[in-house]
Write a protein that holds these residues in place. Structure first.
Motif, PDB file in Angstrom:
ATOM      1  N   ARG A   1       0.809  -1.218   0.000  1.00 43.68           N
ATOM      2  CA  ARG A   1       0.000   0.000   0.000  1.00 43.68           C
ATOM      3  C   ARG A   1       0.843   1.269   0.000  1.00 43.68           C
ATOM      4  N   LEU A   2       1.893   1.290   0.821  1.00 47.39           N
ATOM      5  CA  LEU A   2       2.655   2.520   1.026  1.00 47.39           C
ATOM      6  C   LEU A   2       3.922   2.619   0.180  1.00 47.39           C
ATOM      7  N   ARG A   3       4.486   1.491  -0.204  1.00 46.44           N
ATOM      8  CA  ARG A   3       5.736   1.424  -0.962  1.00 46.44           C
ATOM      9  C   ARG A   3       6.890   2.139  -0.238  1.00 46.44           C
ATOM     10  N   LEU A   4       6.936   1.972   1.084  1.00 48.97           N
ATOM     11  CA  LEU A   4       8.005   2.566   1.871  1.00 48.97           C
ATOM     12  C   LEU A   4       9.184   1.602   1.925  1.00 48.97           C
ATOM     13  N   LEU A   5      10.357   2.130   1.697  1.00 45.90           N
ATOM     14  CA  LEU A   5      11.563   1.319   1.779  1.00 45.90           C
ATOM     15  C   LEU A   5      12.250   1.592   3.111  1.00 45.90           C
ATOM     16  N   PRO A   6      12.920   0.612   3.657  1.00 46.62           N
ATOM     17  CA  PRO A   6      13.618   0.849   4.925  1.00 46.62           C
ATOM     18  C   PRO A   6      14.785   1.815   4.703  1.00 46.62           C
ATOM     19  N   LEU A   7      15.078   2.579   5.731  1.00 46.94           N
ATOM     20  CA  LEU A   7      16.187   3.518   5.644  1.00 46.94           C
ATOM     21  C   LEU A   7      17.498   2.765   5.776  1.00 46.94           C
ATOM     22  N   MET A   8      18.359   3.008   4.829  1.00 46.84           N
ATOM     23  CA  MET A   8      19.681   2.390   4.832  1.00 46.84           C
ATOM     24  C   MET A   8      20.716   3.504   4.783  1.00 46.84           C
ATOM     25  N   PRO A   9      21.919   3.248   5.273  1.00 48.33           N
ATOM     26  CA  PRO A   9      22.946   4.298   5.247  1.00 48.33           C
ATOM     27  C   PRO A   9      23.286   4.782   3.845  1.00 48.33           C
ATOM     28  N   ASP A  10      23.201   3.891   2.849  1.00 53.18           N
ATOM     29  CA  ASP A  10      23.547   4.319   1.491  1.00 53.18           C
ATOM     30  C   ASP A  10      22.405   5.084   0.815  1.00 53.18           C
TER      31      ASP A  10
END
Length: 119
Positions: free
Chosen positions: A74-83
């Motif tokens: 539904r949201l298409r949120l990606l996890p926060l990564m350092p890169d």
């Protein structure tokens, strides 16, 4: 004349007593209001602390990561990564505009004070 002064003095004492009586009750009422306000402020501080604790609990990174994974379709949120973050050098800033010189001023060194000081 003396009886008039006695009566006037007695009336003044009664009037001042009545005024002091009223001021005493007005002061007590104001003190009661201040106490109630302090109690309300304390209650509001306690509620604020509870809300801050709830906010911190709900914004835990592991909980938010799990929610993002559960609602990915539904949201298409990606996890926060350092890169996922860029460097400041990668930002393209716009160039400062150069304005044309419309009224040039000629500068002459004919009256240079430095030349006059030399022997």
């Amino acid at each position: 004349m003396r009886s008039f002064l006695y009566i006037f003095s007695a009336l003044a004492v009664v009037a001042l007593g009545f005024w002091a009586y009223r001021e005493n009750y007005t002061t007590q009422e104001a003190m009661r209001e201040v106490r109630d306000l302090h109690r309300e402020i304390g209650t509001a501080h306690e509620r604020l602390q509870v809300l801050r604790a709830e906010w911190a609990y709900l914004n835990r990174p592991d909980r938010l990561r799990d929610l993002a994974e559960l609602n990915f379709e539904r949201l298409r949120l990606l996890p926060l990564m350092p890169d996922a973050f860029g460097k400041v050098a990668q930002i393209a800033y716009p160039a400062a505009p150069l304005f044309p010189i419309t009224n040039p001023i000629e500068v002459s060194s004919d009256n240079d004070p430095a030349e006059e000081d030399q022997p």
